[in-house]
Design a protein around this motif. Sequence first.
Motif, PDB file in Angstrom:
ATOM      1  N   PRO A 105     -26.858  67.670  47.824  1.00  0.00           N
ATOM      2  CA  PRO A 105     -26.166  68.888  48.261  1.00  0.00           C
ATOM      3  C   PRO A 105     -24.979  69.180  47.355  1.00  0.00           C
ATOM      4  CG  PRO A 105     -26.497  67.334  50.082  1.00  0.00           C
ATOM      5  CD  PRO A 105     -26.813  66.594  48.827  1.00  0.00           C
ATOM      6  N   LEU A 106     -24.574  70.441  47.310  1.00  0.00           N
ATOM      7  CA  LEU A 106     -23.381  70.814  46.558  1.00  0.00           C
ATOM      8  C   LEU A 106     -22.154  70.166  47.186  1.00  0.00           C
ATOM      9  CD1 LEU A 106     -22.034  72.671  44.374  1.00  0.00           C
ATOM     10  CD2 LEU A 106     -21.719  74.328  46.227  1.00  0.00           C
ATOM     11  N   ALA A 107     -21.256  69.671  46.336  1.00  0.00           N
ATOM     12  CA  ALA A 107     -20.019  69.058  46.832  1.00  0.00           C
ATOM     13  C   ALA A 107     -18.841  69.616  46.052  1.00  0.00           C
ATOM     14  CB  ALA A 107     -20.087  67.532  46.685  1.00  0.00           C
ATOM     15  N   LEU A 108     -18.221  70.686  46.586  1.00  0.00           N
ATOM     16  CA  LEU A 108     -16.980  71.211  46.023  1.00  0.00           C
ATOM     17  C   LEU A 108     -15.853  70.841  46.967  1.00  0.00           C
ATOM     18  CD1 LEU A 108     -17.838  74.857  44.834  1.00  0.00           C
ATOM     19  CD2 LEU A 108     -17.426  72.849  43.416  1.00  0.00           C
ATOM     20  N   ASP A 109     -14.828  70.141  46.463  1.00  0.00           N
ATOM     21  CA  ASP A 109     -13.745  69.752  47.358  1.00  0.00           C
ATOM     22  C   ASP A 109     -12.842  70.961  47.645  1.00  0.00           C
ATOM     23  OD1 ASP A 109     -11.771  69.977  45.298  1.00  0.00           O
ATOM     24  OD2 ASP A 109     -12.184  67.938  44.645  1.00  0.00           O
ATOM     25  N   PHE A 124     -24.563  79.306  46.775  1.00  0.00           N
ATOM     26  CA  PHE A 124     -25.262  78.072  47.112  1.00  0.00           C
ATOM     27  C   PHE A 124     -25.763  78.061  48.549  1.00  0.00           C
ATOM     28  CE2 PHE A 124     -22.738  77.000  43.451  1.00  0.00           C
ATOM     29  CZ  PHE A 124     -23.536  76.128  42.733  1.00  0.00           C
ATOM     30  N   ASP A 125     -26.771  77.258  48.773  1.00  0.00           N
ATOM     31  CA  ASP A 125     -27.404  77.066  50.078  1.00  0.00           C
ATOM     32  C   ASP A 125     -26.598  76.024  50.849  1.00  0.00           C
ATOM     33  OD1 ASP A 125     -29.074  76.577  52.218  1.00  0.00           O
ATOM     34  OD2 ASP A 125     -30.653  75.626  51.010  1.00  0.00           O
ATOM     35  N   SER A 126     -25.716  76.488  51.724  1.00  0.00           N
ATOM     36  CA  SER A 126     -24.833  75.561  52.440  1.00  0.00           C
ATOM     37  C   SER A 126     -25.570  74.744  53.489  1.00  0.00           C
ATOM     38  CB  SER A 126     -23.685  76.334  53.103  1.00  0.00           C
ATOM     39  OG  SER A 126     -24.200  77.270  54.045  1.00  0.00           O
ATOM     40  N   GLY A 127     -26.769  75.179  53.874  1.00  0.00           N
ATOM     41  CA  GLY A 127     -27.526  74.441  54.881  1.00  0.00           C
ATOM     42  C   GLY A 127     -28.477  73.404  54.324  1.00  0.00           C
ATOM     43  N   VAL A 184     -23.919  79.755  33.333  1.00  0.00           N
ATOM     44  CA  VAL A 184     -23.098  78.600  33.716  1.00  0.00           C
ATOM     45  C   VAL A 184     -21.837  79.150  34.368  1.00  0.00           C
ATOM     46  CG1 VAL A 184     -21.884  76.548  32.908  1.00  0.00           C
ATOM     47  CG2 VAL A 184     -24.044  77.229  31.832  1.00  0.00           C
ATOM     48  N   VAL A 185     -21.707  78.949  35.675  1.00  0.00           N
ATOM     49  CA  VAL A 185     -20.635  79.573  36.446  1.00  0.00           C
ATOM     50  C   VAL A 185     -19.686  78.504  36.977  1.00  0.00           C
ATOM     51  CG1 VAL A 185     -20.077  81.022  38.431  1.00  0.00           C
ATOM     52  CG2 VAL A 185     -22.144  81.491  37.090  1.00  0.00           C
ATOM     53  N   PRO A 186     -18.458  78.424  36.450  1.00  0.00           N
ATOM     54  CA  PRO A 186     -17.474  77.519  37.042  1.00  0.00           C
ATOM     55  C   PRO A 186     -17.144  77.984  38.470  1.00  0.00           C
ATOM     56  CG  PRO A 186     -16.782  78.311  34.861  1.00  0.00           C
ATOM     57  CD  PRO A 186     -17.935  79.174  35.309  1.00  0.00           C
ATOM     58  N   PRO A 187     -16.648  77.102  39.334  1.00  0.00           N
ATOM     59  CA  PRO A 187     -16.178  75.756  39.007  1.00  0.00           C
ATOM     60  C   PRO A 187     -17.264  74.677  39.022  1.00  0.00           C
ATOM     61  CG  PRO A 187     -15.700  76.257  41.290  1.00  0.00           C
ATOM     62  CD  PRO A 187     -16.276  77.509  40.705  1.00  0.00           C
ATOM     63  N   ASP A 188     -18.428  74.964  39.647  1.00  0.00           N
ATOM     64  CA  ASP A 188     -19.451  73.924  39.685  1.00  0.00           C
ATOM     65  C   ASP A 188     -20.202  73.844  38.363  1.00  0.00           C
ATOM     66  OD1 ASP A 188     -21.010  71.943  41.310  1.00  0.00           O
ATOM     67  OD2 ASP A 188     -22.625  73.297  40.763  1.00  0.00           O
ATOM     68  N   GLY A 189     -20.514  74.983  37.758  1.00  0.00           N
ATOM     69  CA  GLY A 189     -21.163  74.970  36.447  1.00  0.00           C
ATOM     70  C   GLY A 189     -20.215  74.474  35.376  1.00  0.00           C
ATOM     71  N   ASP A 190     -20.735  73.701  34.432  1.00  0.00           N
ATOM     72  CA  ASP A 190     -19.890  73.071  33.409  1.00  0.00           C
ATOM     73  C   ASP A 190     -20.598  73.171  32.064  1.00  0.00           C
ATOM     74  OD1 ASP A 190     -19.089  70.634  31.684  1.00  0.00           O
ATOM     75  OD2 ASP A 190     -17.555  70.615  33.252  1.00  0.00           O
TER      76      ASP A 190
END
Length: 295
Positions: A105-109, A124-127, A184-190
Amino acid sequence: MAGPPPKPWPTGKAERPEPLVRRLLAPNPSPYTYTGTQTYIVGDTGPVAVIDPGPDDDAHIASILAALDGAEVAAIMCTHTHRDHSPGARPLAAATGAPVVGCAPLALDQDVLDAWGPRADAAFDSGYAPDRVMEDGEAMTGTGWTLRAVHTPGHTSNHLCFALEETGALFTGDHVMGWSTSVVVPPDGDMGEYMGSLERLHAREDRVYYPAHGPAIDKPRQLVRGMIGHRRQRENQILRLLGDAPLAAADFVSRMYKGLDPRLHGAAEMSVTAHLLDLERRGLVGRSGDIWQTA
């Protein structure tokens, strides 16, 4: 960036690009998804795997179930958790009883969300809640097929490709697509991780790529080499423009993306931002507020 082929598109129809692989197109075309998301079924007579079940769309889920024709599903496998890729896993799992496996799963703090705004995770798919997260090099197997996870962060931090070892095919999700370069989309994309993942794929000897969007890629190493070169050209272009004057990220778009569909300007700005953040990390540029300059 290629335009879509003439209609009609094969939405909802099972195509078979090779004996172990079936492909179904979801009804979600857009400037970001081309003709739509492609779901793949791997396997023939025995238990099969479904890769990237796509959006939670009743018609698409019905098409997948029809193509399965009662076959057991060993696993529903997701390359990443963008909303055009993984939400269909839930209704498909409910219909088949199959486990959901693949990417984490996505993990953005919270600090990241606060810094980038409340919608930093909107795409993102939060579920998404997998029954099992696959580690790099881990495999799923069925009758006559083996799918091995290849960790390819960059487009998203949790992105995986899946290598079909029996035929040399690689299911590339959004990391390498058959119609456009990946956003590539920040903040998750790097961007730094994305380039590293491209180098990793270039070192492999896969026979063909099956992307989630666009046609199959039958000269994968040649394409990846070109993608690496394209990104380096963009990087050099940014440095040249900053050599003339400091700029905000949005200022690069009209200078770098001539004739771009206006609906994609936001995505282009995010890709420029990803390049700038990577260049900043390498000590080549700096910023004051929203304005970037050479270091």
